[in-house]
Each structure stands twice: as structure tokens, then as C-alpha cells.
Scaffold this motif. Structure first.
Motif, PDB file in Angstrom:
ATOM      1  N   SER A  89     -64.389  -0.750   6.250  1.00 30.17           N
ATOM      2  CA  SER A  89     -64.036  -2.353   6.501  1.00 30.17           C
ATOM      3  C   SER A  89     -64.173  -3.272   5.234  1.00 30.17           C
ATOM      4  CB  SER A  89     -65.336  -2.822   7.159  1.00 30.17           C
ATOM      5  OG  SER A  89     -65.440  -2.643   8.921  1.00 30.17           O
ATOM      6  N   SER A  90     -64.946  -2.831   3.829  1.00 32.75           N
ATOM      7  CA  SER A  90     -65.020  -4.135   3.092  1.00 32.75           C
ATOM      8  C   SER A  90     -64.242  -3.499   1.583  1.00 32.75           C
ATOM      9  CB  SER A  90     -65.575  -4.362   2.571  1.00 32.75           C
ATOM     10  OG  SER A  90     -67.135  -3.815   2.827  1.00 32.75           O
ATOM     11  N   GLY A  91     -64.173  -3.704   0.761  1.00 30.29           N
ATOM     12  CA  GLY A  91     -63.649  -2.902  -0.299  1.00 30.29           C
ATOM     13  C   GLY A  91     -64.188  -3.929  -1.968  1.00 30.29           C
ATOM     14  N   SER A  92     -64.136  -3.754  -2.598  1.00 31.83           N
ATOM     15  CA  SER A  92     -64.493  -4.833  -3.567  1.00 31.83           C
ATOM     16  C   SER A  92     -64.415  -4.432  -5.575  1.00 31.83           C
ATOM     17  CB  SER A  92     -66.345  -5.172  -3.761  1.00 31.83           C
ATOM     18  OG  SER A  92     -67.308  -3.487  -4.347  1.00 31.83           O
ATOM     19  N   VAL A  93     -64.207  -4.984  -5.916  1.00 28.90           N
ATOM     20  CA  VAL A  93     -63.458  -4.641  -7.894  1.00 28.90           C
ATOM     21  C   VAL A  93     -64.885  -5.673  -8.039  1.00 28.90           C
ATOM     22  CG1 VAL A  93     -62.637  -4.810  -9.524  1.00 28.90           C
ATOM     23  CG2 VAL A  93     -61.424  -3.786  -7.271  1.00 28.90           C
ATOM     24  N   SER A  94     -65.429  -4.538  -9.551  1.00 31.50           N
ATOM     25  CA  SER A  94     -66.871  -5.515 -10.523  1.00 31.50           C
ATOM     26  C   SER A  94     -66.298  -5.904 -11.668  1.00 31.50           C
ATOM     27  CB  SER A  94     -68.118  -4.827  -9.851  1.00 31.50           C
ATOM     28  OG  SER A  94     -68.229  -5.303  -8.525  1.00 31.50           O
ATOM     29  N   LEU A  95     -65.940  -6.938 -11.869  1.00 24.01           N
ATOM     30  CA  LEU A  95     -65.194  -6.428 -13.694  1.00 24.01           C
ATOM     31  C   LEU A  95     -66.216  -7.554 -14.567  1.00 24.01           C
ATOM     32  CD1 LEU A  95     -61.812  -8.197 -12.958  1.00 24.01           C
ATOM     33  CD2 LEU A  95     -62.645  -6.004 -12.931  1.00 24.01           C
ATOM     34  N   THR A  96     -66.977  -6.353 -15.635  1.00 26.26           N
ATOM     35  CA  THR A  96     -68.004  -6.375 -16.198  1.00 26.26           C
ATOM     36  C   THR A  96     -67.127  -7.430 -17.425  1.00 26.26           C
ATOM     37  OG1 THR A  96     -69.645  -4.433 -15.995  1.00 26.26           O
ATOM     38  CG2 THR A  96     -69.457  -5.633 -17.906  1.00 26.26           C
ATOM     39  N   ILE A  97     -67.380  -8.611 -18.654  1.00 27.51           N
ATOM     40  CA  ILE A  97     -66.681  -8.968 -19.441  1.00 27.51           C
ATOM     41  C   ILE A  97     -67.689  -8.270 -20.179  1.00 27.51           C
ATOM     42  CG2 ILE A  97     -65.881 -11.343 -19.965  1.00 27.51           C
ATOM     43  CD1 ILE A  97     -64.442 -10.150 -17.857  1.00 27.51           C
ATOM     44  N   SER A  98     -66.966  -9.094 -21.597  1.00 29.67           N
ATOM     45  CA  SER A  98     -67.434  -8.319 -22.888  1.00 29.67           C
ATOM     46  C   SER A  98     -68.470  -9.694 -23.378  1.00 29.67           C
ATOM     47  CB  SER A  98     -66.754  -8.381 -24.001  1.00 29.67           C
ATOM     48  OG  SER A  98     -65.390  -9.012 -24.126  1.00 29.67           O
ATOM     49  N   ASP A  99     -69.378  -9.740 -24.282  1.00 28.14           N
ATOM     50  CA  ASP A  99     -69.867 -10.856 -24.544  1.00 28.14           C
ATOM     51  C   ASP A  99     -69.494 -12.260 -25.199  1.00 28.14           C
ATOM     52  OD1 ASP A  99     -72.362  -9.277 -22.977  1.00 28.14           O
ATOM     53  OD2 ASP A  99     -73.013  -8.501 -25.073  1.00 28.14           O
ATOM     54  N   ASN A 100     -68.318 -11.586 -26.254  1.00 28.31           N
ATOM     55  CA  ASN A 100     -67.725 -12.539 -26.996  1.00 28.31           C
ATOM     56  C   ASN A 100     -66.398 -12.891 -26.170  1.00 28.31           C
ATOM     57  OD1 ASN A 100     -65.890  -9.969 -26.961  1.00 28.31           O
ATOM     58  ND2 ASN A 100     -65.269  -9.999 -28.726  1.00 28.31           N
ATOM     59  N   TYR A 101     -66.080 -12.875 -25.395  1.00 26.12           N
ATOM     60  CA  TYR A 101     -65.237 -13.373 -24.014  1.00 26.12           C
ATOM     61  C   TYR A 101     -66.499 -14.595 -23.255  1.00 26.12           C
ATOM     62  CZ  TYR A 101     -60.823 -14.044 -22.442  1.00 26.12           C
ATOM     63  OH  TYR A 101     -59.630 -14.255 -22.265  1.00 26.12           O
ATOM     64  N   ASP A 102     -65.491 -15.693 -23.073  1.00 31.89           N
ATOM     65  CA  ASP A 102     -65.486 -16.957 -22.393  1.00 31.89           C
ATOM     66  C   ASP A 102     -65.535 -16.885 -21.483  1.00 31.89           C
ATOM     67  OD1 ASP A 102     -66.380 -19.430 -22.350  1.00 31.89           O
ATOM     68  OD2 ASP A 102     -64.540 -19.724 -21.150  1.00 31.89           O
ATOM     69  N   MET A 103     -66.877 -16.395 -20.278  1.00 30.22           N
ATOM     70  CA  MET A 103     -66.497 -16.175 -19.228  1.00 30.22           C
ATOM     71  C   MET A 103     -65.791 -17.064 -18.018  1.00 30.22           C
ATOM     72  SD  MET A 103     -68.203 -13.610 -18.213  1.00 30.22           S
ATOM     73  CE  MET A 103     -68.919 -13.533 -16.185  1.00 30.22           C
ATOM     74  N   ASN A 104     -65.487 -18.085 -18.667  1.00 34.99           N
ATOM     75  CA  ASN A 104     -65.003 -19.206 -17.196  1.00 34.99           C
ATOM     76  C   ASN A 104     -63.924 -19.008 -17.182  1.00 34.99           C
ATOM     77  OD1 ASN A 104     -67.616 -21.051 -16.776  1.00 34.99           O
ATOM     78  ND2 ASN A 104     -67.414 -22.454 -18.163  1.00 34.99           N
ATOM     79  N   ARG A 105     -63.189 -19.031 -18.373  1.00 29.66           N
ATOM     80  CA  ARG A 105     -61.641 -18.460 -18.743  1.00 29.66           C
ATOM     81  C   ARG A 105     -61.347 -16.645 -18.387  1.00 29.66           C
ATOM     82  NH1 ARG A 105     -58.890 -17.155 -24.640  1.00 29.66           N
ATOM     83  NH2 ARG A 105     -56.883 -16.989 -23.943  1.00 29.66           N
ATOM     84  N   ALA A 106     -62.507 -15.782 -17.783  1.00 28.61           N
ATOM     85  CA  ALA A 106     -62.345 -14.817 -17.343  1.00 28.61           C
ATOM     86  C   ALA A 106     -62.300 -14.918 -15.899  1.00 28.61           C
ATOM     87  CB  ALA A 106     -63.677 -14.153 -17.640  1.00 28.61           C
ATOM     88  N   LEU A 107     -62.906 -15.979 -15.548  1.00 33.97           N
ATOM     89  CA  LEU A 107     -63.539 -15.973 -14.459  1.00 33.97           C
ATOM     90  C   LEU A 107     -62.063 -16.904 -13.207  1.00 33.97           C
ATOM     91  CD1 LEU A 107     -64.838 -16.230 -11.162  1.00 33.97           C
ATOM     92  CD2 LEU A 107     -66.036 -18.132 -12.066  1.00 33.97           C
TER      93      LEU A 107
END
Length: 293
Positions: A89-107
Motif C-alpha cells: 500500500s505504499s512506496g517511498s524514496v529517500s534522497l541524501t543530499i551532500s553537505d556542500n549543496y543547498d538543501m532548499n535548492r535540492a528540495l
């Protein structure tokens, strides 16, 4: 260093003032600036995308949900690691962003990529995109008594809402409870009696239990937005859904051919405290909140 010590020896008042200032600063910081907590905060670098597809198997989730997410998200700039999970009934994908990259931009990039996917199953719910934030559970409130499951959950929701309204508390969750669910049961004999198929019943529910935008009308006073609000939420709402409407005015509703039960998810959950039915409310510390307060 010797000159500084010599100067303070000759100016005792200055030394006392400096000592008082240091002690006062320490007391002020300890009472107002230092956050009391059990574990240190750590910034989250994980973006999670999840999609609910009720009634599906893990294989169906992988083929219709997870693979489509992976194909659209694997080449996003800044992604260090991707973790995909498929369950009933559900599926998910988790992305780990590198430390030197802006999180808001990735989101923002993840949201744009997910919005372009048009091949999810029609029955699948809208994707949920979340940025995991640090949360620390401070206390758990247990509620137990001789009540029915529905009464216990309503009581727990009231306690949760009252705790959330207290000053200094911003996050509380209810656990050890089953989610609400409306179950529709139709027997094979009833379907044959009315000359219906199961797919026909599904289409009737899907077509009549929905909120739709119907555009807008331009007038001299401005634009008037048109929208139909027919989403069913309770047993009585589903009972009134028409399944068959003939030219002579005959109207067969869902209540005529099916048993509609307004209850809980079928997955059993048993929680007891001192032998009585119990549920729990978790209270979390977020941001710079103090665990002691």
C-alpha cells in the motif's frame, strides 16, 4: 601576561568587576541560552518522497511507484545516496543530499521533478515530499480506561490537541491507534442480482466521491470560481452514492447493495496498560526548545 596580572593586582576594583561580569554571563547563558536536551541536534540532509497506493502489493508498488520515482530523481544534482522502499500500500524514496549543496535548492528540484510524473496509478494518492527535521521525544502520556476503540481515540485526540496548545509545546503525536477507514463490502450474490460488476461499483464511488474544479465565470464584479465538493468522508456520505440510475427514475445507491462500515483500518493493534485498553501521546522537543521546560 605578567603585566596583566600586575595591573589587576594594583586595580582590585577592575578585577572584581570582571569577575562579576564573567559569573553573570555564565548564569545568564545557563538559564537562557543553553538548550537543555538529551541528544545533540544534527542537521538533516534527507528528503523523503512517499506515495500511498492502498490495496496494492509490494511488487505493484515497485513497478508503478518506486521505479517511476527513481527514474525521475536519480540524476538530481547534489544527491549523494538514494534509498527506495516498497511495501504493501505504499512506496517511498529517500534522497541524501551532500553537505556542500543547498538543501532548499535540492528540495525545490525534487518537488519540480515529482510534479512532472503523470504515470502514477489513478488510485494512488498525491506524493508527499518532506524534509526530515530533528525531533527529540521528551515525554509520553499514556491514557488507559474501559472505553471502546472509537471513544479512546477521540479522547486521545482531545488530549493531543490540548497538549499542543500549551506554551512551549509545538509537536505532539498520537500512537498505538489505528487510522480511520470506511470499508465497503459487496457480496457476489448481490452483484449478480442487480447485474453489476465490482468494477462498476468502484467507478461509481470514484466518480461521485471527489472534489473537482469546474473553472470560473467572469463577471463585472470579478471572477467567480466554480467547484464541486462531493468528497465522501463518513458512512452516511457513502450510503448516498448512486450506483445505478435508470431513465425511469430508478436510483440504486451504495447502501442498497453494500455494507458500509465507518471504522478503523483492518490491521489489528493491541495496546494495554494495567490490563486496560490504552493509547499514548508523544511530546517532542523541536528547534531550540528546552526539554526541561
Amino acid at each position: 601576561m605578567h603585566r596583566i596580572i600586575e595591573w589587576f593586582c594594583r586595580n582590585g576594583v577592575a578585577a572584581n568587576i570582571l569577575m562579576v561580569a564573567l559569573v553573570s554571563s555564565g548564569i545568564y547563558s545557563g538559564l537562557n541560552k543553553i538548550v537543555l536536551q538529551e541528544f545533540p541536534d544534527y542537521p538533516s540532509r534527507t528528503i523523503s518522497v512517499s506515495v500511498q497506493y492502498r490495496g496494492s502489493t509490494p511488487t505493484e508498488i515497485e513497478e508503478s511507484i518506486v521505479l517511476r520515482l527513481e527514474e525521475n530523481l536519480f540524476d538530481i544534482e547534489g544527491v549523494e545516496e538514494m534509498d527506495a522502499r516498497a511495501s504493501s500500500s505504499s512506496g517511498s524514496v529517500s534522497l541524501t543530499i551532500s553537505d556542500n549543496y543547498d538543501m532548499n535548492r535540492a528540495l525545490d528540484e525534487v518537488k519540480n521533478r515529482v510534479d512532472t510524473i503523470r504515470t502514477f496509478p489513478v488510485e494512488a494518492e498525491r506524493p508527499r515530499i518532506t524534509l526530515r527535521n530533528f525531533e527529540e521525544r521528551v515525554i509520553t502520556v499514556v491514557i488507559a480506561g474501559d472505553l471502546s476503540e472509537a471513544e479512546m481515540k477521540r479522547l486521545g485526540e482531545n488530549v493531543r490537541d490540548e497538549l499542543s496548545g500549551l506554551e512551549g509545546i509545538s509537536l505532539t503525536t498520537l500512537k498505538a491507534v489505528r487510522p480511520y477507514e470506511v470499508a465497503i463490502e459487496v457480496s457476489e450474490a448481490t452483484l449478480k442480482e442487480y447485474g453489476l460488476s465490482f468494477d462498476a461499483v468502484v467507478r461509481a464511488v470514484r466518480n461521485h466521491s471527489v472534489d473537482l474544479s469546474a473553472g470560473s465565470i467572469k463577471t463585472e464584479g470579478g471572477n467567480i470560481l466554480l467547484r464541486t465538493s462531493q468528497q465522501a468522508y463518513t458512512q452516511s456520505d457513502f450510503d448516498e452514492i448512486p450506483v445505478v440510475v435508470t431513465s425511469d427514475g430508478t436510483r440504486i445507491t451504495l447502501a442498497d447493495i453494500a455494507q458500509v462500515q465507518d471504522g478503523f483500518d483492518e490491521t489489528p493493534i493491541k495496546s494495554r496498560f494495567n490490563g486496560e485498553r490504552a493509547i499514548a501521546v508523544d511530546v517532542f522537543r523541536t528547534g531550540d526548545q528546552s526539554a526541561i521546560e
